[in-house]
Motif scaffolding. Structure first.
Motif, PDB file in Angstrom:
ATOM      1  N   SER A   1      -6.688  19.863 -14.451  1.00 50.06           N
ATOM      2  CA  SER A   1      -7.242  20.636 -13.344  1.00 50.06           C
ATOM      3  C   SER A   1      -6.159  21.482 -12.682  1.00 50.06           C
ATOM      4  O   SER A   1      -6.444  22.388 -11.920  1.00 50.06           O
ATOM      5  CB  SER A   1      -7.892  19.716 -12.314  1.00 50.06           C
ATOM      6  N   GLU A   2      -4.901  21.190 -12.977  1.00 47.97           N
ATOM      7  CA  GLU A   2      -3.802  21.973 -12.418  1.00 47.97           C
ATOM      8  C   GLU A   2      -3.629  23.286 -13.174  1.00 47.97           C
ATOM      9  O   GLU A   2      -3.021  24.224 -12.685  1.00 47.97           O
ATOM     10  CB  GLU A   2      -2.478  21.192 -12.547  1.00 47.97           C
TER      11      GLU A   2
ATOM     12  N   GLU B   1       3.414  12.391  -9.362  1.00 47.92           N
ATOM     13  CA  GLU B   1       2.977  13.766  -9.179  1.00 47.92           C
ATOM     14  C   GLU B   1       4.179  14.715  -9.121  1.00 47.92           C
ATOM     15  O   GLU B   1       4.183  15.774  -9.745  1.00 47.92           O
ATOM     16  CB  GLU B   1       2.178  13.883  -7.877  1.00 47.92           C
TER      17      GLU B   1
ATOM     18  N   ASN C   1     -18.767  20.592  -4.137  1.00 49.94           N
ATOM     19  CA  ASN C   1     -17.783  21.297  -3.319  1.00 49.94           C
ATOM     20  C   ASN C   1     -18.143  21.376  -1.840  1.00 49.94           C
ATOM     21  O   ASN C   1     -17.275  21.597  -1.012  1.00 49.94           O
ATOM     22  CB  ASN C   1     -17.654  22.737  -3.830  1.00 49.94           C
ATOM     23  N   LEU C   2     -19.442  21.222  -1.547  1.00 53.81           N
ATOM     24  CA  LEU C   2     -19.867  21.383  -0.150  1.00 53.81           C
ATOM     25  C   LEU C   2     -19.734  20.089   0.633  1.00 53.81           C
ATOM     26  O   LEU C   2     -19.929  20.058   1.833  1.00 53.81           O
ATOM     27  CB  LEU C   2     -21.327  21.842  -0.088  1.00 53.81           C
TER      28      LEU C   2
ATOM     29  N   SER D   1      -1.963  21.902  -1.522  1.00 53.05           N
ATOM     30  CA  SER D   1      -2.608  21.375  -2.729  1.00 53.05           C
ATOM     31  C   SER D   1      -2.007  22.002  -3.986  1.00 53.05           C
ATOM     32  O   SER D   1      -2.086  21.447  -5.064  1.00 53.05           O
ATOM     33  CB  SER D   1      -4.117  21.594  -2.680  1.00 53.05           C
TER      34      SER D   1
ATOM     35  N   ALA E   1     -10.598  20.168  -5.883  1.00 54.12           N
ATOM     36  CA  ALA E   1     -10.219  19.562  -7.162  1.00 54.12           C
ATOM     37  C   ALA E   1      -8.913  18.788  -7.006  1.00 54.12           C
ATOM     38  O   ALA E   1      -8.742  17.713  -7.593  1.00 54.12           O
ATOM     39  CB  ALA E   1     -10.076  20.633  -8.239  1.00 54.12           C
ATOM     40  N   SER E   2      -8.003  19.290  -6.194  1.00 52.54           N
ATOM     41  CA  SER E   2      -6.738  18.562  -6.048  1.00 52.54           C
ATOM     42  C   SER E   2      -6.948  17.268  -5.257  1.00 52.54           C
ATOM     43  O   SER E   2      -6.270  16.272  -5.493  1.00 52.54           O
ATOM     44  CB  SER E   2      -5.658  19.458  -5.439  1.00 52.54           C
ATOM     45  N   ARG E   3      -7.921  17.284  -4.329  1.00 60.30           N
ATOM     46  CA  ARG E   3      -8.242  16.038  -3.605  1.00 60.30           C
ATOM     47  C   ARG E   3      -8.848  14.995  -4.556  1.00 60.30           C
ATOM     48  O   ARG E   3      -8.563  13.812  -4.475  1.00 60.30           O
ATOM     49  CB  ARG E   3      -9.223  16.304  -2.455  1.00 60.30           C
TER      50      ARG E   3
ATOM     51  N   HIS F   1      -8.286  14.904  -7.720  1.00 58.48           N
ATOM     52  CA  HIS F   1      -7.197  14.491  -8.605  1.00 58.48           C
ATOM     53  C   HIS F   1      -6.332  13.425  -7.938  1.00 58.48           C
ATOM     54  O   HIS F   1      -5.849  12.500  -8.581  1.00 58.48           O
ATOM     55  CB  HIS F   1      -6.355  15.702  -8.977  1.00 58.48           C
ATOM     56  N   ARG F   2      -6.152  13.560  -6.629  1.00 55.97           N
ATOM     57  CA  ARG F   2      -5.312  12.596  -5.922  1.00 55.97           C
ATOM     58  C   ARG F   2      -5.970  11.211  -5.932  1.00 55.97           C
ATOM     59  O   ARG F   2      -5.292  10.203  -6.039  1.00 55.97           O
ATOM     60  CB  ARG F   2      -5.090  13.069  -4.487  1.00 55.97           C
TER      61      ARG F   2
ATOM     62  N   HIS G   1      -4.347  24.973   1.320  1.00 57.48           N
ATOM     63  CA  HIS G   1      -4.345  25.456  -0.069  1.00 57.48           C
ATOM     64  C   HIS G   1      -2.927  25.426  -0.639  1.00 57.48           C
ATOM     65  O   HIS G   1      -2.710  24.992  -1.766  1.00 57.48           O
ATOM     66  CB  HIS G   1      -4.939  26.868  -0.135  1.00 57.48           C
TER      67      HIS G   1
ATOM     68  N   ILE H   1     -13.827  18.003   2.279  1.00 56.23           N
ATOM     69  CA  ILE H   1     -12.626  17.658   1.517  1.00 56.23           C
ATOM     70  C   ILE H   1     -12.211  16.195   1.639  1.00 56.23           C
ATOM     71  O   ILE H   1     -11.387  15.730   0.878  1.00 56.23           O
ATOM     72  CB  ILE H   1     -11.411  18.545   1.880  1.00 56.23           C
TER      73      ILE H   1
ATOM     74  N   VAL I   1     -16.489  27.474   3.505  1.00 56.78           N
ATOM     75  CA  VAL I   1     -17.327  26.447   4.132  1.00 56.78           C
ATOM     76  C   VAL I   1     -16.531  25.485   5.000  1.00 56.78           C
ATOM     77  O   VAL I   1     -17.096  24.696   5.739  1.00 56.78           O
ATOM     78  CB  VAL I   1     -18.125  25.637   3.072  1.00 56.78           C
TER      79      VAL I   1
ATOM     80  N   LYS J   1      -6.658  -2.330   5.839  1.00 60.92           N
ATOM     81  CA  LYS J   1      -6.555  -0.928   6.260  1.00 60.92           C
ATOM     82  C   LYS J   1      -7.402  -0.047   5.366  1.00 60.92           C
ATOM     83  O   LYS J   1      -7.452  -0.217   4.186  1.00 60.92           O
ATOM     84  CB  LYS J   1      -5.092  -0.486   6.235  1.00 60.92           C
TER      85      LYS J   1
ATOM     86  N   VAL K   1      -8.593  23.328  -3.700  1.00 63.73           N
ATOM     87  CA  VAL K   1      -8.235  22.251  -2.776  1.00 63.73           C
ATOM     88  C   VAL K   1      -9.072  21.011  -3.081  1.00 63.73           C
ATOM     89  O   VAL K   1      -8.564  19.894  -3.178  1.00 63.73           O
ATOM     90  CB  VAL K   1      -8.439  22.685  -1.306  1.00 63.73           C
TER      91      VAL K   1
ATOM     92  N   GLU L   1       2.513   6.943  -6.657  1.00 65.36           N
ATOM     93  CA  GLU L   1       1.628   8.047  -7.027  1.00 65.36           C
ATOM     94  C   GLU L   1       2.299   9.392  -6.742  1.00 65.36           C
ATOM     95  O   GLU L   1       2.252  10.323  -7.536  1.00 65.36           O
ATOM     96  CB  GLU L   1       0.339   7.947  -6.199  1.00 65.36           C
TER      97      GLU L   1
ATOM     98  N   GLU M   1       0.828  -1.193   0.000  1.00 64.00           N
ATOM     99  CA  GLU M   1       0.000   0.000   0.000  1.00 64.00           C
ATOM    100  C   GLU M   1       0.871   1.255   0.000  1.00 64.00           C
ATOM    101  O   GLU M   1       0.625   2.217  -0.735  1.00 64.00           O
ATOM    102  CB  GLU M   1      -0.895  -0.029   1.241  1.00 64.00           C
TER     103      GLU M   1
END
Lengths: 322, 245
Positions: A146-147, A59, B114-115, A176, B151-153, B155-156, A173, B118, A161, B245, B149, A55, A48
């Motif tokens: 998306s980058e 990246e 988005n809401l 990321s 979108a990057s999550r 993407h991951r 932020h 994350i 939020v 896990k 943030v 990954e 894992e």
């Protein structure tokens, strides 16, 4: 996949020379490797963890190899209005550091113009417009990755939020975005935001309890410093709790192209030019005249008077005399 | 006929996004239709009908909704063909976060908002992980930073997917999204095609209607949590936990 295979057979001693950042990643995941350099990595790390490492390497590699083309200018070639007739503006080039206001009635096609820019239209949207970056046809990454988002967006309806403090939020932020020197950037954003907002806030303030003005200030400073998008679209900046001229200065100082949809005369005159949208098309481009700029002083005085009246209302006073 | 499978957590904006996207295809005079899968209740079929979109709805009731989806999708494809559709969309809510209704070689779209927090991209599993396109909604009400943030999550979790922002209310981004719907292969039938991800093993006594609680009522594929307390663990090696896990 190849990296994953390589990880399965690599010996610990070679790891550091192959991917210098791999050891740090493993240490963060509680795996210290130093004992026996001839040992296979796969004997000490779980499958894992190796998956995650692979990954991470992919990246990092894509991040490091990214010799970013800096966006200096965007050119929009006019297409058609809603009625099919060609739009008035045939070619519009916007450069980094410029503030362009977009004016026009509701439903006139402001959003479509911004969408055409974001999608780097190539005569394949309902308007038939095409968009060039630095004078040539853009790479497909502006559409697909998306980058690499061309446009960052700020509007009055947006709220924070997440249940985090200002510092935690900015750290997240920065992570990321894989930002270098995150601490420095966070400090800079916080300073800028406090300079914009009338009332200062702390780094440990929860973002959801910031006032309207503070939130907007933080969003602007954060977008200026941390967002990689070269174009920032702003949908009005409300006239309360924030220094609007300074907000634009901060964005421009970070080499952004600022597009601002507004109906506010003062904001509109702060722009370098304004694009008039009508019936789905760009009708004309107006450059503020000397006279207009001279009137800005009067407009600000008017604005100031309105603000004072608002303040008096809040304080429970009567407005028998204005 | 093109087939698009759309799924995503409840209330993430699937129906709104699909409707806005279909408007662009309808404007190109394409015939579009929707099959809406849900568990107990939906009135989304009415919303589609109002939008002039032929729709069929399937409620799985007591059955596992994703199993219900697979058992019916071929018939739905044949319905779409009889209706003369150019594009058929299947919409289903991912309910247990364990399944995904995506079929190999068929465009797979996951809608997430988005809401939702994350950590949601990590939680929703194969529905997100095996999608070709991930649509992120409700971007108009959160900050730019949170969109980035989030979108990057995503993407991951799914580095291969194309991530797009679509606003289900204003339709922002839906035109761009619609251009990807007509890219796929023509589908005559899905018979013989394979799911991208196997559906969960669900073969315990509770699947068969057992309601009583207690070890003696638990049969079949039962797994126990490891609470670190050895005195109360089950002795049967077939049913004891294989902790992952």
């Amino acid at each position: 996949m190849d990296i994953r295979k390589e990880l399965a057979s690599i010996i610990v001693g070679d790891l550091n020379s192959r991917w210098p950042y791999a050891t740090t990643f493993l240490a963060k995941n509680d795996l210290e490797i130093e004992d026996d350099p001839s040992q296979k990595l796969s004997e000490v790390a779980s499958d894992e963890l190796l998956d995650q490492l692979a990954e991470f390497i992919i990246e990092m590699e894509s991040f490091l190899s990214d010799d970013e083309e800096v966006v200096d200018e965007i050119t929009i070639f006019g297409g058609n209005c809603k009625n099919g007739e060609p739009e008035g503006v045939r070619e519009l080039t916007i450069r980094v550091g410029e503030v362009i206001c977009i004016v026009g009635p509701t439903g006139s096609g402001k959003s479509r113009l911004l969408a055409d820019i974001e999608w780097v239209a190539q005569k394949d949207t309902p308007t038939g417009r095409s968009v060039l970056i630095n004078g040539h046809t853009p790479e497909s990454k502006w559409r697909t990755s998306s980058e690499h988002k061309l446009v960052a967006q700020l509007s009055q309806n947006m709220n924070f939020v997440m249940d985090l403090s200002v510092e935690e939020f900015l750290t997240l932020h920065a992570e990321s975005r894989q930002t270098e020197n995150p601490e420095e950037k966070i400090q800079q954003i916080w300073n800028d935001a406090n300079a914009l907002a009338g009332e200062p806030f702390d780094l440990d303030t929860p973002i959801t309890s910031l006032s309207g003005g503070q939130s907007r200030a933080l969003m602007i400073a954060d977008t200026a410093v941390l967002s990689k998008s070269p174009v920032v679209l702003i949908d009005e900046i409300e006239n309360a709790g924030i220094d609007r001229q300074k907000a634009l200065d901060i964005l421009v100082s970070q080499d952004k192209i600022v597009l601002m949809a507004t109906h506010d005369p003062i904001l509109a005159l702060m722009g370098d030019r304004r694009v008039v949208i009508n019936n789905g098309g760009m009708k004309s481009v107006v450059e503020p005249s000397e006279e207009e700029h001279a009137n800005l002083v009067d407009l600000r005085a008017l604005d100031d008077r309105m603000m004072k009246l608002r303040h008096r209302l809040r304080m429970g006073e009567r407005l028998d005399e204005v | 006929m093109k087939l698009v499978t759309v799924s995503g957590p409840p209330s993430s904006g699937k129906t709104s996004v699909i409707l806005k996207t279909l408007e662009h295809l309808q404007a190109q005079k394409l015939n579009v239709g929707v099959v809406k899968f849900d568990c107990l209740y939906t009135d989304d079929d009415e919303i589609y009908r109002k939008g002039g979109v032929p729709v069929k709805k399937g409620l799985s009731g007591a059955l596992c909704p994703d199993h219900y989806f697979v058992s019916n999708i071929e018939e739905c494809v044949q319905w779409g063909k009889r209706e003369g559709l150019d594009v058929l969309v299947s919409e289903s809510a991912g309910l247990c976060n364990r399944c995904s209704p995506y079929v190999r070689e068929i465009l797979a779209v996951c809608v997430i908002d988005n809401l939702s927090g994350i950590n949601t991209p990590k939680k929703i599993g194969p529905m997100l992980k095996s999608a070709d396109i991930v649509i992120i909604t409700k971007g108009d009400i959160v900050s730019q930073a949170e969109r980035e943030v989030f979108a990057s999550r995503v993407h991951r979790v799914n580095p291969k997917a194309r991530i797009m922002h679509v606003n289900g209310i204003t339709g922002q981004g839906s035109f761009e999204f619609s251009t990807l719907w007509t890219d796929g292969d023509e589908v005559e039938t899905v018979e013989g095609k394979k799911l991208r991800f196997s559906m969960p093993a669900a073969l315990c006594s509770y699947c068969l209607g057992e309601t009583r609680i207690g070890s003696e009522f638990q049969m079949g594929n039962v797994r126990k949590m490891d609470l670190g307390d050895t005195s109360r663990q089950t002795s049967d090696p077939m049913t004891s936990p294989k902790e992952s896990k």
